[in-house]
Design a protein around this motif. Sequence first.
Motif, PDB file in Angstrom:
ATOM      1  N   VAL A  47       0.865  -1.183   0.000  1.00  0.00           N
ATOM      2  CA  VAL A  47       0.000   0.000   0.000  1.00  0.00           C
ATOM      3  C   VAL A  47       0.905   1.237   0.000  1.00  0.00           C
ATOM      4  O   VAL A  47       1.781   1.332   0.858  1.00  0.00           O
ATOM      5  CB  VAL A  47      -0.917   0.011   1.241  1.00  0.00           C
ATOM      6  N   PRO A  48       0.729   2.153  -0.957  1.00  0.00           N
ATOM      7  CA  PRO A  48      -0.206   2.155  -2.087  1.00  0.00           C
ATOM      8  C   PRO A  48       0.176   1.130  -3.155  1.00  0.00           C
ATOM      9  O   PRO A  48       1.346   0.790  -3.313  1.00  0.00           O
ATOM     10  CB  PRO A  48      -0.080   3.574  -2.657  1.00  0.00           C
ATOM     11  N   ALA A  49      -0.825   0.688  -3.928  1.00  0.00           N
ATOM     12  CA  ALA A  49      -0.576  -0.257  -5.000  1.00  0.00           C
ATOM     13  C   ALA A  49       0.317   0.384  -6.055  1.00  0.00           C
ATOM     14  O   ALA A  49       0.097   1.522  -6.454  1.00  0.00           O
ATOM     15  CB  ALA A  49      -1.896  -0.686  -5.640  1.00  0.00           C
ATOM     16  N   PRO A  50       1.341  -0.332  -6.548  1.00  0.00           N
ATOM     17  CA  PRO A  50       2.209   0.223  -7.587  1.00  0.00           C
ATOM     18  C   PRO A  50       1.500   0.335  -8.928  1.00  0.00           C
ATOM     19  O   PRO A  50       0.509  -0.352  -9.199  1.00  0.00           O
ATOM     20  CB  PRO A  50       3.360  -0.784  -7.666  1.00  0.00           C
ATOM     21  N   ALA A  51       2.059   1.168  -9.808  1.00  0.00           N
ATOM     22  CA  ALA A  51       1.476   1.361 -11.131  1.00  0.00           C
ATOM     23  C   ALA A  51       1.662   0.138 -12.019  1.00  0.00           C
ATOM     24  O   ALA A  51       0.779  -0.240 -12.775  1.00  0.00           O
ATOM     25  CB  ALA A  51       2.096   2.598 -11.801  1.00  0.00           C
ATOM     26  N   SER A  52       2.818  -0.510 -11.954  1.00  0.00           N
ATOM     27  CA  SER A  52       3.111  -1.641 -12.821  1.00  0.00           C
ATOM     28  C   SER A  52       4.009  -2.622 -12.093  1.00  0.00           C
ATOM     29  O   SER A  52       4.993  -2.221 -11.457  1.00  0.00           O
ATOM     30  CB  SER A  52       3.800  -1.165 -14.106  1.00  0.00           C
ATOM     31  N   VAL A  53       3.676  -3.910 -12.177  1.00  0.00           N
ATOM     32  CA  VAL A  53       4.438  -4.964 -11.508  1.00  0.00           C
ATOM     33  C   VAL A  53       4.739  -6.073 -12.506  1.00  0.00           C
ATOM     34  O   VAL A  53       3.837  -6.535 -13.216  1.00  0.00           O
ATOM     35  CB  VAL A  53       3.660  -5.543 -10.304  1.00  0.00           C
TER      36      VAL A  53
END
Length: 543
Positions: A47-53
């Motif tokens: 948290v916060p969620a990343p943009a790209s994984v």
Amino acid sequence: MHRLRTSPRLLGALLLLAAAGAPAAGAAPSVASATLSSAPRPLGRIVPAPASVTPGGPPYTLTAATRIRVDRGHRAARAVGHYLAGVLRPSTGFPLPVVDAAAARGGILLRLRPADAALGDEGYRLESGPGGVTLTARGPAGLFHGVQTLRQQLPAEVERDTVRPGPWTVAGGAVTDVPRFAYRGAMLDVSRHFFTVAQVKRYIDRLAVYKINKLHLHLSDDQGWRIAVDSWPRLATHGGSTQVGGGPGGHYTKDDYREIVRYAASRYQEVVPEIDMPGHSNAALASYPGLNCDGVAPPLYTGTSVGFSSLCVAEPRTYDFVDDVIRELAALTPGRHLHIGGDEAHSTGHADYVAFMDRAQRIVAKYGKSVIGWHQLTGAVPAPGALVQYWGLDRSPAAEKERVALAARNGTGLVLSPADRVYLDMKYTADTPLGHTWAGYVDVRRSYDWDPGAYLPGVPESAVRGVEAPLWTERIATDAQLDRMAFPRLPGVAELGWSPAATHDWETYRVRLAEQGPRLAALGIDYHRSSQVPWPVGPVPGG
């Protein structure tokens, strides 16, 4: 490697695999104890969620031989390296020396690449594999935010201040991450109840974990004036001498304030000071009779009513006061913004309000700063470059919302703080012992489950600069009370500010938030155990 975009559907499937079986009707499921095992946390489940994984490959494991490597000559990057070492050393027991990048191989590499424009000022790229972890950013703020991702990828026990057994593993793969909004704030009201420099620093450290980058300090109100002003010394010594309920109050010396600003900057947070005017001004009026139209100072105020006070708009001395206060505060504040309040000025006539806010905004500009005001500023004329902070409700009158929307369409930027969504002083439920109810109950889902980019009708997303979670302190006086009201709602507001809209999904978020429970506990935060969140079952490691 397979590239994974963190869409709600796919991420939800991955996260919910970690959850317990079907819950009883109406009950929040609990995250299984297996999620607290020694296996690496799946990449991006933070948290916060990343943009790209892009997950994949073997993990990296910290050992006693791990070095934190920084390119030679990058002083700010080296400071981030020492910050990271300070986070990791107490729990791992490892020495984690910060060394020049060329002096070792592997380990944790922090590197600046100013030409990487795609990462912006605050973005970063994290790459992890068995040979080490590399954090790349365009600037040091990005490295610092990347460090918060790295610490969340490690087991929650890494936040403890005593040595734990580990293992300390980071899942393999890559994260590329940039914030959705540039303004991601938290406001602390130090006027209704005074909080010391040490207490403010403690809050700053908690905000940093979730990539908050603005600390809004509400420095004056009816109940207390909290910043020393050399040209008007009684503001602090008399106006700051009490608080709600009649306690001793307090104020920051200029050196105290400089230390808060310095410490916040070391965590890549800009301090936004607020002097609320022309209303919410009883502490100033009590300190100097000449600020009152009748020349008579009212008594100090320790209650919680609002809207009864006003600076004397027709009195020339009022603008000497405003000029002096803004001049001294601007000189102490390296950030670009000064907040001049402007809300609940019920004792100021409309024409007087417009005249006052026009002059106050010009004074702010005179000292090289940009104005922020509560959304009532749109009842006057926001200055070019001003930001308006909206604190209305879902049910606020349509005319009020349209006035704000019109200002936005005319170029005024908005910071969204809807009270019935993100005011951290609202009760979670009817059973919450602390807090207010005038904006309604604000449980964890309500504080998270809205879209800042589409919240106000008629406001283009391009006008939204970000979000801020205010914490008013009429009923909050201790660190423990502050923690209980801010957490776990604050991480959700931080995610609204940082993460792309495509990741926004309550069902997946609540699982990631549940996994923050052990981390919050390890940080010493006694958070509210909302029944909407499937907190881990079984003993919390090290708890």
